[in-house]
Design a protein around this motif. Structure first.
Motif, PDB file in Angstrom:
ATOM      1  N   ARG A  30      60.559 -93.422  -9.148  1.00  0.00           N
ATOM      2  CA  ARG A  30      59.888 -94.542  -9.815  1.00  0.00           C
ATOM      3  C   ARG A  30      58.433 -94.181 -10.154  1.00  0.00           C
ATOM      4  NH1 ARG A  30      61.428 -99.580  -9.842  1.00  0.00           N
ATOM      5  NH2 ARG A  30      62.757 -99.357  -8.033  1.00  0.00           N
ATOM      6  N   GLU A  31      57.736 -93.525  -9.248  1.00  0.00           N
ATOM      7  CA  GLU A  31      56.337 -93.153  -9.497  1.00  0.00           C
ATOM      8  C   GLU A  31      56.227 -92.139 -10.629  1.00  0.00           C
ATOM      9  OE1 GLU A  31      53.843 -92.037  -6.208  1.00  0.00           O
ATOM     10  OE2 GLU A  31      54.857 -93.464  -4.889  1.00  0.00           O
ATOM     11  N   LEU A  32      57.107 -91.172 -10.623  1.00  0.00           N
ATOM     12  CA  LEU A  32      57.092 -90.158 -11.672  1.00  0.00           C
ATOM     13  C   LEU A  32      57.436 -90.782 -13.026  1.00  0.00           C
ATOM     14  CD1 LEU A  32      56.609 -87.160 -12.155  1.00  0.00           C
ATOM     15  CD2 LEU A  32      59.020 -86.758 -11.677  1.00  0.00           C
ATOM     16  N   MET A  33      58.349 -91.710 -13.042  1.00  0.00           N
ATOM     17  CA  MET A  33      58.736 -92.377 -14.278  1.00  0.00           C
ATOM     18  C   MET A  33      57.614 -93.262 -14.816  1.00  0.00           C
ATOM     19  SD  MET A  33      62.799 -93.036 -13.765  1.00  0.00           S
ATOM     20  CE  MET A  33      62.478 -94.739 -13.882  1.00  0.00           C
ATOM     21  N   GLN A  34      56.732 -93.732 -13.961  1.00  0.00           N
ATOM     22  CA  GLN A  34      55.595 -94.516 -14.428  1.00  0.00           C
ATOM     23  C   GLN A  34      54.621 -93.625 -15.205  1.00  0.00           C
ATOM     24  OE1 GLN A  34      54.157 -96.330 -10.822  1.00  0.00           O
ATOM     25  NE2 GLN A  34      55.632 -98.010 -10.952  1.00  0.00           N
ATOM     26  N   ARG A  35      54.588 -92.357 -14.861  1.00  0.00           N
ATOM     27  CA  ARG A  35      53.730 -91.411 -15.565  1.00  0.00           C
ATOM     28  C   ARG A  35      54.308 -91.070 -16.945  1.00  0.00           C
ATOM     29  NH1 ARG A  35      51.239 -85.871 -13.047  1.00  0.00           N
ATOM     30  NH2 ARG A  35      50.012 -85.314 -14.857  1.00  0.00           N
ATOM     31  N   TYR A  36      55.640 -91.086 -17.069  1.00  0.00           N
ATOM     32  CA  TYR A  36      56.337 -90.776 -18.317  1.00  0.00           C
ATOM     33  C   TYR A  36      57.301 -91.920 -18.659  1.00  0.00           C
ATOM     34  CZ  TYR A  36      54.569 -86.173 -17.131  1.00  0.00           C
ATOM     35  OH  TYR A  36      53.749 -85.122 -16.795  1.00  0.00           O
ATOM     36  N   PRO A  37      56.766 -93.079 -19.111  1.00  0.00           N
ATOM     37  CA  PRO A  37      57.614 -94.268 -19.316  1.00  0.00           C
ATOM     38  C   PRO A  37      58.491 -94.195 -20.565  1.00  0.00           C
ATOM     39  CG  PRO A  37      55.343 -94.754 -19.888  1.00  0.00           C
ATOM     40  CD  PRO A  37      55.356 -93.354 -19.346  1.00  0.00           C
ATOM     41  N   GLU A  38      59.640 -94.840 -20.475  1.00  0.00           N
ATOM     42  CA  GLU A  38      60.577 -94.923 -21.607  1.00  0.00           C
ATOM     43  C   GLU A  38      59.936 -95.600 -22.814  1.00  0.00           C
ATOM     44  OE1 GLU A  38      65.148 -95.117 -20.186  1.00  0.00           O
ATOM     45  OE2 GLU A  38      63.951 -96.902 -19.772  1.00  0.00           O
ATOM     46  N   LYS A  39      59.099 -96.596 -22.586  1.00  0.00           N
ATOM     47  CA  LYS A  39      58.504 -97.332 -23.702  1.00  0.00           C
ATOM     48  C   LYS A  39      57.572 -96.457 -24.540  1.00  0.00           C
ATOM     49  CE  LYS A  39      54.858 -99.258 -20.843  1.00  0.00           C
ATOM     50  NZ  LYS A  39      54.421-100.408 -20.123  1.00  0.00           N
ATOM     51  N   GLU A  40      57.155 -95.307 -24.021  1.00  0.00           N
ATOM     52  CA  GLU A  40      56.342 -94.353 -24.787  1.00  0.00           C
ATOM     53  C   GLU A  40      57.197 -93.227 -25.363  1.00  0.00           C
ATOM     54  OE1 GLU A  40      52.990 -93.022 -22.496  1.00  0.00           O
ATOM     55  OE2 GLU A  40      52.294 -95.068 -22.155  1.00  0.00           O
ATOM     56  N   GLY A  41      58.509 -93.415 -25.316  1.00  0.00           N
ATOM     57  CA  GLY A  41      59.416 -92.453 -25.923  1.00  0.00           C
ATOM     58  C   GLY A  41      59.911 -91.345 -25.012  1.00  0.00           C
ATOM     59  N   TRP A  42      59.567 -91.382 -23.731  1.00  0.00           N
ATOM     60  CA  TRP A  42      59.994 -90.331 -22.807  1.00  0.00           C
ATOM     61  C   TRP A  42      61.454 -90.517 -22.433  1.00  0.00           C
ATOM     62  CZ3 TRP A  42      57.229 -86.140 -22.195  1.00  0.00           C
ATOM     63  CH2 TRP A  42      55.846 -86.192 -22.396  1.00  0.00           C
ATOM     64  N   GLN A  43      62.160 -89.403 -22.358  1.00  0.00           N
ATOM     65  CA  GLN A  43      63.541 -89.377 -21.885  1.00  0.00           C
ATOM     66  C   GLN A  43      63.594 -88.437 -20.700  1.00  0.00           C
ATOM     67  OE1 GLN A  43      65.845 -88.106 -25.236  1.00  0.00           O
ATOM     68  NE2 GLN A  43      65.609 -90.036 -26.320  1.00  0.00           N
ATOM     69  N   TRP A  44      64.558 -88.679 -19.810  1.00  0.00           N
ATOM     70  CA  TRP A  44      64.669 -87.887 -18.593  1.00  0.00           C
ATOM     71  C   TRP A  44      65.991 -87.167 -18.548  1.00  0.00           C
ATOM     72  CZ3 TRP A  44      63.321 -92.987 -18.821  1.00  0.00           C
ATOM     73  CH2 TRP A  44      61.994 -93.285 -18.516  1.00  0.00           C
ATOM     74  N   GLU A  45      65.956 -86.006 -17.936  1.00  0.00           N
ATOM     75  CA  GLU A  45      67.182 -85.258 -17.701  1.00  0.00           C
ATOM     76  C   GLU A  45      67.060 -84.588 -16.344  1.00  0.00           C
ATOM     77  OE1 GLU A  45      69.658 -81.492 -19.567  1.00  0.00           O
ATOM     78  OE2 GLU A  45      68.042 -82.396 -20.724  1.00  0.00           O
ATOM     79  N   LEU A  46      68.094 -84.733 -15.543  1.00  0.00           N
ATOM     80  CA  LEU A  46      68.122 -84.087 -14.228  1.00  0.00           C
ATOM     81  C   LEU A  46      69.032 -82.878 -14.291  1.00  0.00           C
ATOM     82  CD1 LEU A  46      68.460 -87.189 -11.884  1.00  0.00           C
ATOM     83  CD2 LEU A  46      66.402 -85.898 -12.430  1.00  0.00           C
ATOM     84  N   ARG A  47      68.506 -81.752 -13.862  1.00  0.00           N
ATOM     85  CA  ARG A  47      69.289 -80.531 -13.730  1.00  0.00           C
ATOM     86  C   ARG A  47      69.083 -80.041 -12.304  1.00  0.00           C
ATOM     87  NH1 ARG A  47      67.646 -77.345 -19.256  1.00  0.00           N
ATOM     88  NH2 ARG A  47      68.523 -78.875 -20.698  1.00  0.00           N
ATOM     89  N   PRO A  48      69.973 -79.228 -11.820  1.00  0.00           N
ATOM     90  CA  PRO A  48      69.781 -78.719 -10.457  1.00  0.00           C
ATOM     91  C   PRO A  48      68.417 -78.024 -10.319  1.00  0.00           C
ATOM     92  CG  PRO A  48      71.979 -78.180 -11.243  1.00  0.00           C
ATOM     93  CD  PRO A  48      71.225 -78.760 -12.407  1.00  0.00           C
ATOM     94  N   GLY A  49      67.588 -78.561  -9.447  1.00  0.00           N
ATOM     95  CA  GLY A  49      66.274 -77.984  -9.187  1.00  0.00           C
ATOM     96  C   GLY A  49      65.232 -78.258 -10.250  1.00  0.00           C
ATOM     97  N   ASN A  50      65.514 -79.150 -11.194  1.00  0.00           N
ATOM     98  CA  ASN A  50      64.571 -79.398 -12.277  1.00  0.00           C
ATOM     99  C   ASN A  50      64.697 -80.828 -12.793  1.00  0.00           C
ATOM    100  OD1 ASN A  50      62.641 -78.931 -14.223  1.00  0.00           O
ATOM    101  ND2 ASN A  50      63.819 -77.445 -15.374  1.00  0.00           N
ATOM    102  N   ILE A  51      63.558 -81.456 -13.024  1.00  0.00           N
ATOM    103  CA  ILE A  51      63.484 -82.757 -13.685  1.00  0.00           C
ATOM    104  C   ILE A  51      62.780 -82.492 -15.013  1.00  0.00           C
ATOM    105  CG2 ILE A  51      62.574 -85.102 -13.609  1.00  0.00           C
ATOM    106  CD1 ILE A  51      62.440 -84.798 -10.532  1.00  0.00           C
ATOM    107  N   ILE A  52      63.405 -82.885 -16.113  1.00  0.00           N
ATOM    108  CA  ILE A  52      62.850 -82.611 -17.439  1.00  0.00           C
ATOM    109  C   ILE A  52      62.510 -83.930 -18.117  1.00  0.00           C
ATOM    110  CG2 ILE A  52      63.296 -81.589 -19.697  1.00  0.00           C
ATOM    111  CD1 ILE A  52      65.333 -79.759 -18.238  1.00  0.00           C
ATOM    112  N   PHE A  53      61.265 -84.045 -18.560  1.00  0.00           N
ATOM    113  CA  PHE A  53      60.809 -85.178 -19.351  1.00  0.00           C
ATOM    114  C   PHE A  53      60.580 -84.664 -20.761  1.00  0.00           C
ATOM    115  CE2 PHE A  53      59.687 -86.385 -15.070  1.00  0.00           C
ATOM    116  CZ  PHE A  53      60.059 -87.713 -15.036  1.00  0.00           C
ATOM    117  N   SER A  54      61.115 -85.366 -21.756  1.00  0.00           N
ATOM    118  CA  SER A  54      60.949 -84.919 -23.138  1.00  0.00           C
ATOM    119  C   SER A  54      60.712 -86.107 -24.049  1.00  0.00           C
ATOM    120  CB  SER A  54      62.178 -84.130 -23.596  1.00  0.00           C
ATOM    121  OG  SER A  54      63.323 -84.944 -23.543  1.00  0.00           O
ATOM    122  N   ARG A  55      60.005 -85.817 -25.141  1.00  0.00           N
ATOM    123  CA  ARG A  55      59.797 -86.829 -26.176  1.00  0.00           C
ATOM    124  C   ARG A  55      59.465 -86.133 -27.487  1.00  0.00           C
ATOM    125  NH1 ARG A  55      53.999 -89.900 -25.494  1.00  0.00           N
ATOM    126  NH2 ARG A  55      52.723 -88.051 -25.377  1.00  0.00           N
TER     127      ARG A  55
END
Length: 186
Positions: free
Chosen positions: A80-105
């Motif tokens: 939740r804290e990390l998602m507040q830094r990269y919110p969906e309303k600003e166009g950020w999308q998330w992807e979980l991979r083994p050993g990696n969290i990817i934020f993209s926009r």
């Protein structure tokens, strides 16, 4: 024998039900909370997980990728804290991979490298200095006092296409001034 058959039938139906639920419900949801559930947002980030931030710049087509500095600072903190830094309303999308969290926009502008580049083009009937590399229109930096109609056809077409270096501005001015002087002596 019927007991073994019943066991396999139950296992198969359970597996198919979970698969169908995932396909129809979970994949159809759009937000993070809807996909993974509210309690998942409070799960802590595991140690050693890399956090990657990707930005695609639509105007130039470049993609910048960087790993978040000091990802260990996020260890144990909830998603939740990390998602507040990269919110969906600003166009950020998330992807979980083994050993990696990817934020993209995707953003509409130029990347940092291309926003410092300039080329000559034509705007409002004059030669203009255009933001971006040749062939990419990133907006007008400034207008010159060189009328595009005074340029020789090949040079004018190159300027209209955005393929002239900004260093040519002074040379074009000198060339046109020379043409004016030579025409005045006839």
């Amino acid at each position: 024998m019927s007991l073994i058959f019943l066991y396999f039938l139950t296992f198969t139906l359970t597996y198919m039900t979970v698969f169908a639920y995932d396909f129809m419900v979970v994949n159809g949801q759009s937000s993070w909370e809807e996909r993974y559930g509210k309690d998942y947002l409070d799960h802590p980030i595991a140690p050693g997980v890399a956090i990657t931030v990707e930005t695609t710049h639509q105007l130039c087509g470049h993609k910048t990728t960087e790993n978040l500095e000091r990802p260990e600072d996020w260890t144990g903190r909830p998603f939740r804290e990390l998602m507040q830094r990269y919110p969906e309303k600003e166009g950020w999308q998330w992807e979980l991979r083994p050993g990696n969290i990817i934020f993209s926009r995707s953003v509409s502008g130029l990347c940092a490298d291309d926003s410092t580049k300039r080329h000559l083009g034509v705007a409002e009937g004059v030669v203009a200095v255009i933001v971006g590399p040749p062939g990419v229109y990133g907006g007008i930096d400034r207008l010159t006092n060189i009328e595009a109609s005074r340029l020789p056809d090949p040079l004018r077409r190159m300027a209209e296409s955005g393929w002239l270096s900004p260093e040519l501005e002074d040379q074009i001015s000198l060339y046109l001034d020379g043409m004016d002087e030579s025409n005045g002596h006839k």
